[in-house]
Every structure is written in structure tokens, then in C-alpha cells.
Motif scaffolding. Structure first.
Motif, PDB file in Angstrom:
ATOM      1  N   ARG A   1       0.836  -1.208   0.000  1.00  0.00           N
ATOM      2  CA  ARG A   1       0.000   0.000   0.000  1.00  0.00           C
ATOM      3  C   ARG A   1       0.868   1.255   0.000  1.00  0.00           C
ATOM      4  O   ARG A   1       0.562   2.241  -0.676  1.00  0.00           O
ATOM      5  N   THR A   2       1.958   1.213   0.765  1.00  0.00           N
ATOM      6  CA  THR A   2       2.836   2.383   0.833  1.00  0.00           C
ATOM      7  C   THR A   2       3.482   2.642  -0.518  1.00  0.00           C
ATOM      8  O   THR A   2       3.601   3.806  -0.943  1.00  0.00           O
ATOM      9  N   ASP A   3       3.876   1.564  -1.192  1.00  0.00           N
ATOM     10  CA  ASP A   3       4.463   1.737  -2.531  1.00  0.00           C
ATOM     11  C   ASP A   3       3.453   2.366  -3.493  1.00  0.00           C
ATOM     12  O   ASP A   3       3.780   3.276  -4.268  1.00  0.00           O
ATOM     13  N   ALA A   4       2.207   1.848  -3.417  1.00  0.00           N
ATOM     14  CA  ALA A   4       1.163   2.421  -4.289  1.00  0.00           C
ATOM     15  C   ALA A   4       0.897   3.871  -3.935  1.00  0.00           C
ATOM     16  O   ALA A   4       0.736   4.740  -4.816  1.00  0.00           O
ATOM     17  N   ALA A   5       0.851   4.170  -2.634  1.00  0.00           N
ATOM     18  CA  ALA A   5       0.612   5.557  -2.217  1.00  0.00           C
ATOM     19  C   ALA A   5       1.773   6.466  -2.614  1.00  0.00           C
ATOM     20  O   ALA A   5       1.571   7.610  -3.036  1.00  0.00           O
ATOM     21  N   THR A   6       3.003   5.918  -2.510  1.00  0.00           N
ATOM     22  CA  THR A   6       4.166   6.715  -2.912  1.00  0.00           C
ATOM     23  C   THR A   6       4.123   7.029  -4.400  1.00  0.00           C
ATOM     24  O   THR A   6       4.381   8.161  -4.827  1.00  0.00           O
ATOM     25  N   TYR A   7       3.772   6.008  -5.200  1.00  0.00           N
ATOM     26  CA  TYR A   7       3.670   6.226  -6.639  1.00  0.00           C
ATOM     27  C   TYR A   7       2.574   7.252  -6.953  1.00  0.00           C
ATOM     28  O   TYR A   7       2.760   8.163  -7.773  1.00  0.00           O
ATOM     29  N   ALA A   8       1.428   7.107  -6.282  1.00  0.00           N
ATOM     30  CA  ALA A   8       0.319   8.046  -6.519  1.00  0.00           C
ATOM     31  C   ALA A   8       0.699   9.454  -6.081  1.00  0.00           C
ATOM     32  O   ALA A   8       0.349  10.445  -6.741  1.00  0.00           O
ATOM     33  N   ALA A   9       1.413   9.561  -4.961  1.00  0.00           N
ATOM     34  CA  ALA A   9       1.826  10.886  -4.493  1.00  0.00           C
ATOM     35  C   ALA A   9       2.789  11.534  -5.471  1.00  0.00           C
ATOM     36  O   ALA A   9       2.692  12.733  -5.763  1.00  0.00           O
ATOM     37  N   ARG A  10       3.735  10.714  -5.990  1.00  0.00           N
ATOM     38  CA  ARG A  10       4.658  11.270  -6.988  1.00  0.00           C
ATOM     39  C   ARG A  10       3.922  11.677  -8.251  1.00  0.00           C
ATOM     40  O   ARG A  10       4.234  12.702  -8.863  1.00  0.00           O
ATOM     41  N   TRP A  11       2.919  10.846  -8.661  1.00  0.00           N
ATOM     42  CA  TRP A  11       2.117  11.214  -9.835  1.00  0.00           C
ATOM     43  C   TRP A  11       1.365  12.519  -9.598  1.00  0.00           C
ATOM     44  O   TRP A  11       1.291  13.378 -10.476  1.00  0.00           O
ATOM     45  N   ALA A  12       0.791  12.673  -8.402  1.00  0.00           N
ATOM     46  CA  ALA A  12       0.068  13.917  -8.079  1.00  0.00           C
ATOM     47  C   ALA A  12       1.017  15.109  -8.077  1.00  0.00           C
ATOM     48  O   ALA A  12       0.667  16.197  -8.546  1.00  0.00           O
TER      49      ALA A  12
END
Length: 390
Positions: free
Chosen positions: A183-194
Motif C-alpha cells: 500500500r505504501t508503494d502504491a501511495a508513494t507512486y500516486a503521491a509522486r504522480w500527483a
């Protein structure tokens, strides 16, 4: 002769030319405002998403820390338990008691961290169950050791139940940590995308704002050019306006002088017959006086000789007619004097004076008294105010 454009025509043309530019400027301002609104909304959304993803990462890391802290404290408790069993020294129980004292707080923090997550809550429930069994087993072995039943305590440890419980908790904590890592990896990727989208939005909006600014500057420059052009045209008109004003003023002065001369001549020409009328009116008054005297002598010497109609005509109608003639000639004389005075002065300042409206209207009625009397007319003048006039 070429006709010069008038001021109002130039102003109207300038306004008509300016209206499309004003509309375009308003459209640009509206587009800039809409762009800023959309960009700020998008950036705000991305910032909120980044904050949410960051919160997910932070909560996940805290959950992992507390999970492994639980395993670490249980390991410390086991160390104190085994040291006490092997040596019977109470100082080993300090580590044991300290660990057991901290474990409820760790479990409470884990509850708060995974309360809104069904998967992690289920794993935490299994960990709690294993923990309760492991805690009971450690407490029982410590109590056995305290009571001198070392053999039973050692047997309980050798059964491997405690190790199995610890292995089960480590497995659940590892699974929980792995799930959090995903989940943290997905959130990190989403945060970088944002963050990248926020940067892209900022750059695109900046470029569009610059483009709108360039277009607006061009429109303003064009407006200023048109304004300067209209000003130059007005200046060219003004350069010949003073000469035109001088020419027209000279024409007006000549026309005014001709009017004054005409008024002077007409006034003199009218005054000559008026003087005759006034002189003959005076002679008629003298004749009327002589006739009245003669009529009075006839009445004395020959009563009844003069009929009533002749008497009324001589004594009433003739004096009244002469009075009307004298009033009209006086009024005309005043008008002619005013025309003469105006022709001499050219102009005069206003001189406000009170005017008796009743007296003025009575003079007008007296001027038309003869046609009124012939047609049996009558004018009644009521109460009128006094006004100010020149």
C-alpha cells in the motif's frame, strides 16, 4: 472645399473601434480568471491527494513500527522469563515486567492505527489472540518458578507452545508489514504522480497566462495606437479650428452690426409716424374738450337739443377711444425706445425686477379693448402673484 470630420464623428468612430477591443480584453480577463480557477482547483486537489497519500504512508510506517515493537517486547519478556527460570534471580523480572507493562499500550495504538482497515484489523485480532495465549503461558511459567515448580515450568517451555505462538505472531506481523509495504508503494507512486501533475498544471497554466498576457498586451498596444491616432486627428482638426472660429465670429459680428443698424433705422422710421399719431391725439383731446364745453353751453341754452346718443358719444366714447389710442401709442413708444437702446448698446446685462402680473395683463387687455367691446367681449383678471423678470 474638403469638409473636415467633426469631433462627434471622430469620437463615435473611436468608440465603435474600441468596443471590439474592450470585448476581447474582457474575454481575456474572463479566460485568465477561469484558467486560474481551474488551475488552482486542480493544484489544490493534487495537494490534498498528496497529503492523503503521505498520511497513508505515515500511518503504515507507524503500524509497522508498533507491530515489530510488539514482537520485540514479547522477546524481551521471554528473555526475562528464561533468565529468571535459569537463575531464580528476581532482577531478570525487571525486563519481564517492563515488557508486559508496555505491551497493552502498543496494542491500543495498533487498534487506533488499523481501526478503519478491515484486512489489517482481522490480522490484528489474530495477533491479539496469539498474544493473549503467549502472555498467559509466560505468566504461568513465572508463577511456577516462583512456587518452586521448576520442572513443570521447564516442561511447559520444552513443549514448544511458546515458540509456536511467537512464530504465529511474527508471521502475522510480517504479513501485515508486507501488506502495508504494498500500500505504501502504491501511495508513494500516486503521491509522486500527483506531484508531477501539480507541476505540469503549474507549468501549463504559467505558459497560458504568459500567452494571455502577450495577447492582452497586444490588444492594449493596439488600443493605445488607435487612441494616439484619434488624438493626432483631433490635433489636426484643432489646428484649423481657431481660424474657423475667428472667421465665424467675424461673420456674427458683421451680422449683429447689420441687425443693429437695421433696428436703428426701423426704430427711427417707426418713431416718425408715431410722433404724428401722438400729436394728433393731443389735438383730438383739445377738440374733444372744446366739444364738451360747447355741448355744455347747448344744454344750458337749449335744453333737449342734443340727443342722448350724441351726448354719450361725446362725453364717454370719444374720451375712452382717445385714452385707448394714447395707451397704445405709449406702449409702442416704449417698445421703440427699447429697440433703439438695444441697437445702441448691442447687448446688456440682465436686470431682474419685480413684475406685477395683474398690471401687465390689464395693459394687454386695454390694448385690445376696442375689438373686445365690438364683440361684447370681457376679460376678468383674478389675483395673480408678482414675479421676477428682466
Amino acid at each position: 472645399m474638403k469638409q473636415r470630420p467633426r469631433f462627434d464623428v471622430i469620437s463615435l468612430n473611436f468608440i465603435r473601434q474600441s468596443q471590439p477591443i474592450y470585448r476581447r480584453l474582457l474575454m481575456l480577463l474572463g479566460a485568465a480568471f477561469a484558467l486560474m480557477l481551474v488551475t488552482n482547483t486542480g493544484i489544490l486537489y493534487m495537494v490534498r491527494q498528496t497529503s492523503a497519500y503521505t498520511e497513508i504512508e505515515l500511518k503504515g510506517h507507524q503500524t509497522q513500527i508498533e507491530g515489530w515493537r510488539l514482537i520485540s517486547l514479547l522477546t524481551d519478556a521471554e528473555t526475562g522469563q528464561r533468565g529468571f527460570m535459569l537463575t531464580a534471580r528476581p532482577d531478570y523480572l525487571h525486563v519481564y515486567d517492563n515488557a508486559l507493562e508496555q505491551l497493552p499500550g502498543v496494542l491500543e495504538r495498533l487498534d487506533g492505527l488499523v481501526a478503519d482497515d478491515a484486512d489489517l484489523s482481522a490480522r490484528l485480532d489474530r495477533i491479539k489472540g496469539l498474544y493473549e495465549h503467549r502472555r498467559s503461558l509466560m505468566i504461568d511459567t513465572v508463577e511456577m518458578t516462583r512456587s518452586g515448580r521448576i520442572g513443570e515450568a521447564v516442561g511447559a517451555i520444552r513443549s514448544g507452545q511458546g515458540k509456536a505462538l511467537m512464530d504465529g505472531m511474527r508471521k502475522e506481523v510480517s504479513a501485515m508489514s508486507a501488506s502495508i509495504d504494498r500500500r505504501t508503494d502504491a501511495a508513494t507512486y500516486a503521491a509522486r504522480w500527483a506531484q508531477r501533475m501539480s507541476l505540469i498544471l503549474s507549468v501549463v497554466s504559467g505558459v497560458l497566462m504568459v500567452l494571455l498576457g502577450v495577447i492582452g498586451a497586444g490588444l492594449v498596444r493596439r488600443q493605445i495606437h488607435d487612441l494616439l491616432k484619434a488624438q493626432d486627428q483631433l490635433d489636426r482638426i484643432n489646428s484649423g479650428l481657431e481660424e474657423e472660429v475667428r472667421v465665424r465670429t467675424a461673420d456674427l459680428v458683421r451680422a449683429n452690426e447689420e441687425i443693429q443698424r437695421f433696428a436703428y433705422i426701423v426704430s427711427h422710421d417707426l418713431r416718425a409716424p408715431l410722433v404724428n399719431v401722438m400729436g394728433y391725439t393731443s389735438e383730438m383731446e383739445q377738440i374733444a374738450g372744446n366739444v364738451r364745453t360747447l355741448l355744455a353751453r347747448l344744454d344750458d341754452e337749449h335744453p333737449g337739443l342734443v340727443d342722448e346718443e350724441t351726448r354719450v358719444g361725446v362725453l364717454e366714447d370719444a374720451p375712452e377711444a382717445i385714452g385707448f389710442i394714447r395707451a397704445s401709442t405709449s406702449k409702442m413708444d416704449g417698445l421703440i425706445k427699447a429697440i433703439l437702446q438695444l441697437s445702441r448698446d448691442g447687448r446688456r446685462d440682465l436686470n431682474p425686477q419685480p413684475l406685477d402680473m395683474e398690471q401687465m395683463l390689464q395693459g394687454l387687455v386695454d390694448a385690445v379693448a376696442h375689438p373686445l367691446s365690438e364683440n361684447n367681449g370681457r376679460v376678468v383678471i383674478g389675483a395673480l402673484p408678482t414675479i421676477t423678470h428682466d
